[in-house]
Write an enzyme that holds these catalytic residues in place. Structure first.
Site, PDB file in Angstrom:
ATOM      1  N   LYS A  43       8.620  39.462  28.914  1.00  0.00           N
ATOM      2  CA  LYS A  43       9.682  39.187  29.936  1.00  0.00           C
ATOM      3  C   LYS A  43       9.157  40.119  31.182  1.00  0.00           C
ATOM      4  O   LYS A  43       8.904  39.567  32.388  1.00  0.00           O
ATOM      5  CB  LYS A  43      10.894  39.518  29.475  1.00  0.00           C
ATOM      6  CG  LYS A  43      11.786  39.657  31.013  1.00  0.00           C
ATOM      7  CD  LYS A  43      13.319  39.923  30.453  1.00  0.00           C
ATOM      8  CE  LYS A  43      13.852  41.309  30.299  1.00  0.00           C
ATOM      9  NZ  LYS A  43      13.773  42.009  31.668  1.00  0.00           N
ATOM     10  N   ASN A  44       8.838  41.387  30.830  1.00  0.00           N
ATOM     11  CA  ASN A  44       8.652  42.261  31.932  1.00  0.00           C
ATOM     12  C   ASN A  44       7.530  42.219  32.812  1.00  0.00           C
ATOM     13  O   ASN A  44       7.084  42.755  33.710  1.00  0.00           O
ATOM     14  CB  ASN A  44       8.927  43.779  31.439  1.00  0.00           C
ATOM     15  CG  ASN A  44      10.456  44.138  31.311  1.00  0.00           C
ATOM     16  OD1 ASN A  44      11.270  43.438  31.749  1.00  0.00           O
ATOM     17  ND2 ASN A  44      10.746  45.211  31.045  1.00  0.00           N
ATOM     18  N   ARG A 113      17.418  41.697  38.679  1.00  0.00           N
ATOM     19  CA  ARG A 113      16.742  43.137  39.586  1.00  0.00           C
ATOM     20  C   ARG A 113      15.323  42.778  40.050  1.00  0.00           C
ATOM     21  O   ARG A 113      15.013  43.064  41.181  1.00  0.00           O
ATOM     22  CB  ARG A 113      16.793  44.252  38.802  1.00  0.00           C
ATOM     23  CG  ARG A 113      16.371  45.332  39.442  1.00  0.00           C
ATOM     24  CD  ARG A 113      16.695  46.526  38.844  1.00  0.00           C
ATOM     25  NE  ARG A 113      16.262  47.738  39.498  1.00  0.00           N
ATOM     26  CZ  ARG A 113      16.333  48.490  40.476  1.00  0.00           C
ATOM     27  NH1 ARG A 113      17.596  48.210  41.025  1.00  0.00           N
ATOM     28  NH2 ARG A 113      15.781  49.391  40.975  1.00  0.00           N
ATOM     29  N   CYS A 137      20.728  44.278  34.818  1.00  0.00           N
ATOM     30  CA  CYS A 137      21.669  44.790  33.871  1.00  0.00           C
ATOM     31  C   CYS A 137      22.351  45.683  34.450  1.00  0.00           C
ATOM     32  O   CYS A 137      21.708  46.485  35.389  1.00  0.00           O
ATOM     33  CB  CYS A 137      20.842  45.382  32.462  1.00  0.00           C
ATOM     34  SG  CYS A 137      20.502  44.237  31.172  1.00  0.00           S
ATOM     35  N   ARG A 142      21.315  51.715  40.535  1.00  0.00           N
ATOM     36  CA  ARG A 142      19.772  51.295  40.355  1.00  0.00           C
ATOM     37  C   ARG A 142      19.355  51.292  41.765  1.00  0.00           C
ATOM     38  O   ARG A 142      19.146  49.991  42.100  1.00  0.00           O
ATOM     39  CB  ARG A 142      19.687  50.118  39.519  1.00  0.00           C
ATOM     40  CG  ARG A 142      19.910  50.243  38.099  1.00  0.00           C
ATOM     41  CD  ARG A 142      19.544  49.328  37.111  1.00  0.00           C
ATOM     42  NE  ARG A 142      18.230  49.039  36.783  1.00  0.00           N
ATOM     43  CZ  ARG A 142      17.692  47.996  35.973  1.00  0.00           C
ATOM     44  NH1 ARG A 142      18.590  47.292  35.574  1.00  0.00           N
ATOM     45  NH2 ARG A 142      16.388  47.883  35.865  1.00  0.00           N
ATOM     46  N   PRO A 143      19.042  52.233  42.575  1.00  0.00           N
ATOM     47  CA  PRO A 143      18.622  52.118  43.993  1.00  0.00           C
ATOM     48  C   PRO A 143      17.609  51.311  44.031  1.00  0.00           C
ATOM     49  O   PRO A 143      16.630  51.277  43.027  1.00  0.00           O
ATOM     50  CB  PRO A 143      18.558  53.545  44.499  1.00  0.00           C
ATOM     51  CG  PRO A 143      18.479  54.399  43.223  1.00  0.00           C
ATOM     52  CD  PRO A 143      18.998  53.649  41.944  1.00  0.00           C
ATOM     53  N   ASP A 145      15.379  52.215  46.875  1.00  0.00           N
ATOM     54  CA  ASP A 145      14.949  53.154  47.938  1.00  0.00           C
ATOM     55  C   ASP A 145      13.452  53.182  47.847  1.00  0.00           C
ATOM     56  O   ASP A 145      12.469  53.224  48.983  1.00  0.00           O
ATOM     57  CB  ASP A 145      15.743  54.320  48.006  1.00  0.00           C
ATOM     58  CG  ASP A 145      15.353  55.345  46.971  1.00  0.00           C
ATOM     59  OD1 ASP A 145      15.773  54.639  45.722  1.00  0.00           O
ATOM     60  OD2 ASP A 145      15.072  56.385  46.871  1.00  0.00           O
ATOM     61  N   LEU A 146      12.790  53.457  46.528  1.00  0.00           N
ATOM     62  CA  LEU A 146      11.321  53.688  46.635  1.00  0.00           C
ATOM     63  C   LEU A 146      10.585  52.386  46.815  1.00  0.00           C
ATOM     64  O   LEU A 146       9.133  52.540  47.299  1.00  0.00           O
ATOM     65  CB  LEU A 146      10.791  53.911  45.020  1.00  0.00           C
ATOM     66  CG  LEU A 146      11.648  55.241  44.621  1.00  0.00           C
ATOM     67  CD1 LEU A 146      11.270  55.592  42.966  1.00  0.00           C
ATOM     68  CD2 LEU A 146      11.353  56.555  45.406  1.00  0.00           C
ATOM     69  N   ARG A 422      18.823  36.502  28.403  1.00  0.00           N
ATOM     70  CA  ARG A 422      18.119  36.942  29.319  1.00  0.00           C
ATOM     71  C   ARG A 422      16.592  37.387  28.893  1.00  0.00           C
ATOM     72  O   ARG A 422      15.671  37.460  29.715  1.00  0.00           O
ATOM     73  CB  ARG A 422      18.640  37.838  30.406  1.00  0.00           C
ATOM     74  CG  ARG A 422      19.950  37.752  31.149  1.00  0.00           C
ATOM     75  CD  ARG A 422      20.503  38.954  32.047  1.00  0.00           C
ATOM     76  NE  ARG A 422      19.311  39.430  32.478  1.00  0.00           N
ATOM     77  CZ  ARG A 422      19.303  40.761  32.698  1.00  0.00           C
ATOM     78  NH1 ARG A 422      19.994  41.479  32.430  1.00  0.00           N
ATOM     79  NH2 ARG A 422      18.133  41.375  33.298  1.00  0.00           N
TER      80      ARG A 422
HETATM   81  C1  UD1 Z   1      11.857  48.061  34.469  1.00  0.00           C
HETATM   82  C2  UD1 Z   1      12.193  46.991  33.576  1.00  0.00           C
HETATM   83  C3  UD1 Z   1      13.218  47.509  32.546  1.00  0.00           C
HETATM   84  C4  UD1 Z   1      12.915  48.782  32.151  1.00  0.00           C
HETATM   85  C5  UD1 Z   1      12.537  49.873  33.418  1.00  0.00           C
HETATM   86  C6  UD1 Z   1      12.289  51.274  32.908  1.00  0.00           C
HETATM   87  C7  UD1 Z   1      11.344  45.048  34.359  1.00  0.00           C
HETATM   88  C8  UD1 Z   1      11.828  43.699  34.689  1.00  0.00           C
HETATM   89  N1  UD1 Z   1      12.261  45.939  34.008  1.00  0.00           N
HETATM   90  O1  UD1 Z   1      12.841  48.047  35.573  1.00  0.00           O
HETATM   91  O2  UD1 Z   1      13.259  46.751  31.403  1.00  0.00           O
HETATM   92  O3  UD1 Z   1      14.136  49.294  31.452  1.00  0.00           O
HETATM   93  O4  UD1 Z   1      11.543  49.269  34.040  1.00  0.00           O
HETATM   94  O5  UD1 Z   1      11.296  51.407  31.827  1.00  0.00           O
HETATM   95  O6  UD1 Z   1      10.115  45.331  34.251  1.00  0.00           O
HETATM   96  N2  UD1 Z   1      14.736  53.984  40.813  1.00  0.00           N
HETATM   97  C9  UD1 Z   1      15.131  54.649  42.024  1.00  0.00           C
HETATM   98  N3  UD1 Z   1      14.641  54.035  43.171  1.00  0.00           N
HETATM   99  C10 UD1 Z   1      14.140  52.793  43.218  1.00  0.00           C
HETATM  100  C11 UD1 Z   1      13.740  52.356  41.922  1.00  0.00           C
HETATM  101  C12 UD1 Z   1      14.048  52.819  40.989  1.00  0.00           C
HETATM  102  O7  UD1 Z   1      15.810  55.643  42.047  1.00  0.00           O
HETATM  103  O8  UD1 Z   1      13.742  52.360  44.310  1.00  0.00           O
HETATM  104  C13 UD1 Z   1      15.007  54.750  39.521  1.00  0.00           C
HETATM  105  C14 UD1 Z   1      15.970  53.954  38.518  1.00  0.00           C
HETATM  106  O9  UD1 Z   1      17.252  53.900  39.013  1.00  0.00           O
HETATM  107  C15 UD1 Z   1      15.771  54.412  37.200  1.00  0.00           C
HETATM  108  C16 UD1 Z   1      14.217  55.075  37.431  1.00  0.00           C
HETATM  109  O10 UD1 Z   1      13.939  54.924  38.814  1.00  0.00           O
HETATM  110  O11 UD1 Z   1      16.549  55.541  36.908  1.00  0.00           O
HETATM  111  C17 UD1 Z   1      13.389  53.972  36.561  1.00  0.00           C
HETATM  112  O12 UD1 Z   1      13.459  52.756  37.207  1.00  0.00           O
HETATM  113  P1  UD1 Z   1      12.413  51.643  37.332  1.00  0.00           P
HETATM  114  O13 UD1 Z   1      11.386  51.981  36.511  1.00  0.00           O
HETATM  115  O14 UD1 Z   1      12.309  51.023  38.549  1.00  0.00           O
HETATM  116  O15 UD1 Z   1      12.963  50.360  36.542  1.00  0.00           O
HETATM  117  P2  UD1 Z   1      12.899  48.705  37.027  1.00  0.00           P
HETATM  118  O16 UD1 Z   1      11.523  48.458  37.343  1.00  0.00           O
HETATM  119  O17 UD1 Z   1      14.093  48.174  37.581  1.00  0.00           O
END
Ligand code: UD1
Length: 444
Positions: A43-44, A113, A137, A142-143, A145-146, A422
């Site tokens: 999926k991911n 997301r 989820c 889950r910001p 910003d990055l 999902r």
């Molecule tokens: C992806 C996976 C999800 C997995 C997660 C961590 C998909 C579709 N989903 O989610 O299944 O649980 O990786 O392995 O691939 N963060 C920030 N700012 C940002 C983005 C992220 O602070 O702009 C934080 C998040 O809140 C979290 C951390 O970074 O604490 C890691 O999140 P991230 O790796 O971005 O997860 P996803 O890509 O959403």
């Protein structure tokens, strides 16, 4: 100068009301999972790769795409942009030649997301995008910003308007640059690297995520003409090109699905074969399975692995962290396994701040788990679970409850199953094939 943007978001997916109200899994105690099943495509990996079709002037042909609610939603979202999609079972052809809309609808974007991933590709190819804050989820804040910061660094102007992230590129193209992520983010790495494929010049992503799903995305993009090196390491470098073209790609197997069934096998004292996997499907998670008491035999020429439980389940402390460390997506199923282990274990969640929502549900089934903080839980081994009516609070929590139900005396009912749909293909069919008495009530 990068504008300081910080967007925080906690929206849960908007399920269809009929699924929300009626759909339940009814599961009887199992005497052990036995048999063999196919593991579906990841999926991911599939979600960003489907989105990457936006970048291609031509057709992106994909195989082994999993039949999941999240995939349906992202495909609907791409169709809203006027991407032509042809589907034949697990094969998809996506043609983004005639994209005519640069806005995704709130209704679809709020369901997952990964919808935010269209931002980078749309800005890179068309210089404009309007994307609602994403759903997915509910794992706490889950910001995004990055994602926004990295695209702004490449020259996009991004602002918030009525709940939408609106972006435009004032220059002719995005401009390659050095991007250093303060924390490792899978999604932000994907967004930045997709955008960089069509940016002018060289982009260097420092502290990039190293997940196999990122490597798979890069494989696919390279087939379409992108120039990328370093994927699978923490520094990814991209030399922008003017156009990406048609390509064909097969999605990698889902390591989280494979790990989930492996844990279920261990919990039920069974023995199963998983087909359609790659030899390294589990990565370092293989060591955790073996330490917990599993015997794994890989048949590389057949792309399959046999998983057998050998003895008592051993308790092992785990700490979730970015790849190659223990995956956060396996934390909830693993917690169920640790409930069945001899002794105590500590589970530390370092990625998400609200990823213990399965604990109250497992407690209803007899678990003895103490949540010490948002990030730490102490699990005491118990002799058995008891059946109960419980609710899937998120995707992986849903599978964790399935495992608990498989070892619980009596018949358990799990509601809110749209979360499970999902991310797990045909969970009823696969578990039935492994000898489980499981039915879905109220499903469509
Ligand atoms: C992806 C996976 C999800 C997995 C997660 C961590 C998909 C579709 N989903 O989610 O299944 O649980 O990786 O392995 O691939 N963060 C920030 N700012 C940002 C983005 C992220 O602070 O702009 C934080 C998040 O809140 C979290 C951390 O970074 O604490 C890691 O999140 P991230 O790796 O971005 O997860 P996803 O890509 O959403």
């Amino acid at each position: 100068m990068v504008p300081p943007i910080w967007i925080e978001h906690t929206t849960s997916p908007l399920p269809r009301k009929d699924l929300f109200v009626h759909s339940k899994l009814i599961i009887e105690k199992s005497d052990g999972l036995f048999g063999n099943i196919d593991i579906d495509g990841s999926k991911n990996a599939a979600l960003p790769i489907l989105v990457s079709s936006i970048l291609c002037c031509g057709t992106l042909s994909l195989k082994n795409v999993p039949d999941l609610l999240d995939v349906h939603n992202i495909v609907n979202l791409l169709q809203e942009l006027n991407i032509k999609v042809n589907k034949n079972e697990k094969s998809f052809q996506l043609d983004a030649t005639n994209i005519s809309s640069f806005t995704s609808s709130y209704e679809l974007a709020s369901k997952l997301r990964a919808s935010v991933l269209v931002l980078g590709p749309l800005l890179a190819r068309f210089g404009k995008a309007k994307v609602p804050l994403p759903g997915g989820c509910s794992l706490g804040m889950r910001p995004v910003d990055l994602h926004i910061k990295s695209l702004s660094q490449m020259g996009a102007k991004i602002f918030m308007e009525h709940g939408y992230i609106v972006g435009e590129v004032p220059s002719e193209r995005l401009i390659g640059t050095d991007i250093t992520f303060e924390i490792v983010s899978v999604g932000a790495t994907q967004n930045a690297l997709m955008a960089a494929t069509l940016a002018k010049g060289h982009t260097k992503i420092i502290n990039a995520a190293k997940e196999p799903e990122i490597v798979d995305l890069c494989h696919c993009l390279r087939k379409a003409g992108a120039k990328i090196v370093g994927d699978g390491t923490s520094v990814i470098e991209i030399e922008g090109v003017e156009k990406l073209h048609s390509a064909e790609h097969t999605i990698i197997p889902d390591r989280i699905e494979a790990a989930s069934y492996a844990i279920a096998t261990l919990a039920t004292n069974g023995s199963i074969i998983l087909n359609n996997i790659t030899p390294n499907v589990f990565g370092t998670f293989k060591d955790y399975l073996e330490k917990a008491g599993a015997k794994l035999t890989f048949f590389d020429e057949k792309n399959s692995v046999e998983i057998r439980s050998t003895k008592n389940i051993n308790s092992i402390d785990v700490k979730t962290a970015p790849y190659p460390d223990f995956p956060t997506d396996i934390q909830a199923p693993w917690m169920v396994l640790m409930c069945l282990a001899v002794g105590k274990s500590i589970i530390e969640e370092t990625i998400f701040e609200n990823r213990f929502t399965h604990v109250p549900e497992l407690t209803k089934m007899g678990a003895n788990i103490k949540v010490l903080s948002n990030h730490e839980a102490l699990v005491h081994g118990i002799s058995k679970f008891t059946s109960a009516q419980v609710k899937a609070t998120d995707l992986r929590a849903g599978f964790a409850l399935i495992i608990a139900a498989l070892v619980a005396d009596g018949i358990s009912e799990i509601s809110h199953t749209y979360h499970i749909d999902r991310g797990y293909v045909d969970v009823v069919g696969k578990l039935t094939k492994l000898g489980v008495n499981i039915t879905k009530k109220g499903a469509i």
